[in-house]
Design an enzyme around this catalytic site. Structure first.
Site, PDB file in Angstrom:
ATOM      1  N   PRO A  22     -12.560 -96.609 -36.053  1.00  0.00           N
ATOM      2  CA  PRO A  22     -11.684 -97.616 -36.669  1.00  0.00           C
ATOM      3  C   PRO A  22     -12.362 -98.206 -37.900  1.00  0.00           C
ATOM      4  O   PRO A  22     -13.529 -98.584 -37.849  1.00  0.00           O
ATOM      5  CB  PRO A  22     -11.542 -98.670 -35.565  1.00  0.00           C
ATOM      6  CG  PRO A  22     -12.777 -98.519 -34.725  1.00  0.00           C
ATOM      7  CD  PRO A  22     -13.163 -97.070 -34.801  1.00  0.00           C
ATOM      8  N   CYS A 107     -18.709-104.940 -35.357  1.00  0.00           N
ATOM      9  CA  CYS A 107     -18.460-105.092 -36.793  1.00  0.00           C
ATOM     10  C   CYS A 107     -19.624-105.843 -37.453  1.00  0.00           C
ATOM     11  O   CYS A 107     -19.979-106.942 -37.025  1.00  0.00           O
ATOM     12  CB  CYS A 107     -17.154-105.843 -37.047  1.00  0.00           C
ATOM     13  SG  CYS A 107     -16.802-106.014 -38.818  1.00  0.00           S
ATOM     14  N   LYS A 147     -16.434-100.686 -28.406  1.00  0.00           N
ATOM     15  CA  LYS A 147     -17.216-100.142 -29.526  1.00  0.00           C
ATOM     16  C   LYS A 147     -18.277-101.166 -29.882  1.00  0.00           C
ATOM     17  O   LYS A 147     -17.957-102.333 -30.104  1.00  0.00           O
ATOM     18  CB  LYS A 147     -16.326 -99.858 -30.737  1.00  0.00           C
ATOM     19  CG  LYS A 147     -17.098 -99.168 -31.877  1.00  0.00           C
ATOM     20  CD  LYS A 147     -16.204 -98.781 -33.043  1.00  0.00           C
ATOM     21  CE  LYS A 147     -16.927 -97.856 -34.017  1.00  0.00           C
ATOM     22  NZ  LYS A 147     -18.138 -98.426 -34.615  1.00  0.00           N
ATOM     23  N   HIS A 176     -22.635 -97.190 -31.916  1.00  0.00           N
ATOM     24  CA  HIS A 176     -23.262 -96.960 -33.222  1.00  0.00           C
ATOM     25  C   HIS A 176     -24.756 -97.247 -33.072  1.00  0.00           C
ATOM     26  O   HIS A 176     -25.134 -98.334 -32.631  1.00  0.00           O
ATOM     27  CB  HIS A 176     -22.634 -97.887 -34.271  1.00  0.00           C
ATOM     28  CG  HIS A 176     -23.095 -97.615 -35.676  1.00  0.00           C
ATOM     29  ND1 HIS A 176     -22.202 -97.375 -36.708  1.00  0.00           N
ATOM     30  CD2 HIS A 176     -24.331 -97.526 -36.221  1.00  0.00           C
ATOM     31  CE1 HIS A 176     -22.900 -97.157 -37.822  1.00  0.00           C
ATOM     32  NE2 HIS A 176     -24.191 -97.259 -37.538  1.00  0.00           N
ATOM     33  N   ASN A 207     -22.045 -92.571 -32.455  1.00  0.00           N
ATOM     34  CA  ASN A 207     -21.500 -92.981 -33.748  1.00  0.00           C
ATOM     35  C   ASN A 207     -22.645 -93.374 -34.674  1.00  0.00           C
ATOM     36  O   ASN A 207     -23.630 -93.940 -34.233  1.00  0.00           O
ATOM     37  CB  ASN A 207     -20.529 -94.156 -33.515  1.00  0.00           C
ATOM     38  CG  ASN A 207     -19.885 -94.693 -34.786  1.00  0.00           C
ATOM     39  OD1 ASN A 207     -19.760 -95.895 -34.961  1.00  0.00           O
ATOM     40  ND2 ASN A 207     -19.477 -93.822 -35.679  1.00  0.00           N
ATOM     41  N   GLY A 208     -22.483 -93.067 -35.956  1.00  0.00           N
ATOM     42  CA  GLY A 208     -23.496 -93.434 -36.943  1.00  0.00           C
ATOM     43  C   GLY A 208     -23.998 -92.230 -37.708  1.00  0.00           C
ATOM     44  O   GLY A 208     -24.706 -91.390 -37.156  1.00  0.00           O
ATOM     45  N   GLY A 231     -16.763 -91.916 -38.892  1.00  0.00           N
ATOM     46  CA  GLY A 231     -16.070 -92.885 -39.723  1.00  0.00           C
ATOM     47  C   GLY A 231     -16.004 -92.459 -41.168  1.00  0.00           C
ATOM     48  O   GLY A 231     -15.205 -91.623 -41.569  1.00  0.00           O
ATOM     49  N   ARG A 232     -16.914 -93.016 -41.982  1.00  0.00           N
ATOM     50  CA  ARG A 232     -16.842 -92.853 -43.436  1.00  0.00           C
ATOM     51  C   ARG A 232     -16.884 -91.404 -43.904  1.00  0.00           C
ATOM     52  O   ARG A 232     -16.249 -91.044 -44.889  1.00  0.00           O
ATOM     53  CB  ARG A 232     -17.987 -93.644 -44.083  1.00  0.00           C
ATOM     54  CG  ARG A 232     -17.862 -95.141 -43.869  1.00  0.00           C
ATOM     55  CD  ARG A 232     -19.182 -95.858 -44.076  1.00  0.00           C
ATOM     56  NE  ARG A 232     -20.166 -95.397 -43.124  1.00  0.00           N
ATOM     57  CZ  ARG A 232     -21.462 -95.268 -43.394  1.00  0.00           C
ATOM     58  NH1 ARG A 232     -21.911 -95.573 -44.593  1.00  0.00           N
ATOM     59  NH2 ARG A 232     -22.300 -94.844 -42.480  1.00  0.00           N
TER      60      ARG A 232
END
Length: 347
Positions: A22, A107, A147, A176, A207-208, A231-232
């Site tokens: 997300p 976040c 998350k 992450h 993640n990461g 993600g990115r």
């Protein structure tokens, strides 16, 4: 310990899971559709629904659930710390066709964690314990997922929070491997993701910095995770989920011609709100995506630098043509350059 609700069926049950992370202002309905065109992940997650005493479900974010025709499950993410309002919102979300409810505890944006939400929750395991306990009672017919990052400034609370995850039978953990204060810089602590895989009873998504199919395979091997969340790097390479599946099957990864990248940019430009969006805003919106695409197109950084200087649609697309259509034999880099990080997107 068994999961309270089974996770949705994956696209490829023989392979590890893949998920699109997300990202605020990115993972809307339109971007999910664009990604699905190039090869869907197993799971999508919405931008976060902000939750407080006056909040109502964001209609724009809700369309990513109600109008989603990608055929893939969508988890609804919430961010907040008010327990009654998180419970209220979770129950409201369960009235829709969601794959599950996801709590954002990672976040890293300062404007977010200073309100003790997102990554700020990692400073207070006792609060996390209360929130997850109440949410687990409220969300009993869908998966409840989390998350998070490995810590706020350090990893002192890491194992304590993993034990809380177990206590409340969380169904999926997306982890992450950096702290909140790390933002998107420095090494990802994949060893801590491996520790979480051993300690928690639910599947873990690593993640990461999953920037390529080769990295995904390496991270899965190193961590033993049930899958990866990207993600990115999926912004710069929407073919990445298919490439990960090819790599996991020991197939040769299909190269992506730069002319296809140019078509992808055109697709992003045709956002459904384009007709009502001022051109300047539309150019700015596309630049957010081009920040990431540029890394895989031109390792020298010229495209990125010149793209940021463009001000009009004509300037921007002429530049894209120059870098993407001049040599039709060129393909997208399989591993992007690491020294050109654009501005981070809150997740």
């Amino acid at each position: 310990m068994s999961q309270v609700s089974p996770l949705p069926q994956s696209l490829h049950p023989d392979l590890p899971l893949t998920a699109l992370a997300p990202m605020q202002d990115v993972t809307n309905l339109w971007f999910m559709k664009v990604i699905a065109h190039y090869g869907s992940p197993d799971y999508f997650f919405t931008e976060y629904f902000r939750v407080n005493d006056t909040s109502r479900l964001n209609r724009g974010i809700l369309t990513a659930i109600t109008e989603n025709d990608t055929g893939r499950p969508v988890f609804a993410q919430m961010i907040g710390e008010s327990i009654p309002d998180l419970v209220r919102t979770a129950k409201e979300l369960c009235n829709y066709n969601i794959a599950g409810v996801d709590l954002n505890m990672g976040c890293p944006a300062p404007r977010i964690y200073r309100k003790n939400v997102g990554g700020g929750l990692l400073l207070s395991p006792e609060k996390v314990d209360r929130i997850l306990g109440e949410l687990r009672s409220a969300v009993n017919d869908r998966p409840l997922t989390v998350k998070m990052r490995v810590g706020f400034e350090n990893t002192d609370n890491f194992y304590k929070i993993l034990d809380i995850i177990n206590r409340h039978s969380i169904d999926l953990l997306s982890l992450h491997g950096r702290t909140v204060k790390d933002m998107y810089h420095g090494a990802v602590k994949y060893d801590l993701i491996a520790e979480a895989v051993k300690r928690v009873h639910c599947p873990v998504l690593a993640n990461g910095n999953i920037d390529s199919a080769a990295t995904a395979v390496e991270v899965l091997s190193q961590t033993g995770a049930a899958g990866v969340m990207v993600g990115r790097w999926a912004i710069g390479n929407p073919w990445l989920f298919n490439q990960i599946r090819q790599a996991l099957r020991f197939e040769t990864i299909t190269p992506v011609p730069l002319v296809e990248v140019r078509n992808y940019i055109d697709r992003l430009w045709q956002t459904p709100t384009a007709a009502t969006m001022p051109v300047r805003s539309r150019v700015g919106y596309l630049k957010m995506f081009l920040n990431y695409i540029a890394l895989s197109v031109d390792a020298e950084g010229h495209f990125l630098r010149l793209m940021r200087q463009t001000q009009t649609e004509v300037e921007m697309f002429n530049l894209c043509d120059r870098f993407l259509l001049t040599d039709l034999t060129k393909t997208l880099a399989l591993a992007p350059s690491f020294n050109l990080f654009p501005n981070p997107i809150p997740s």
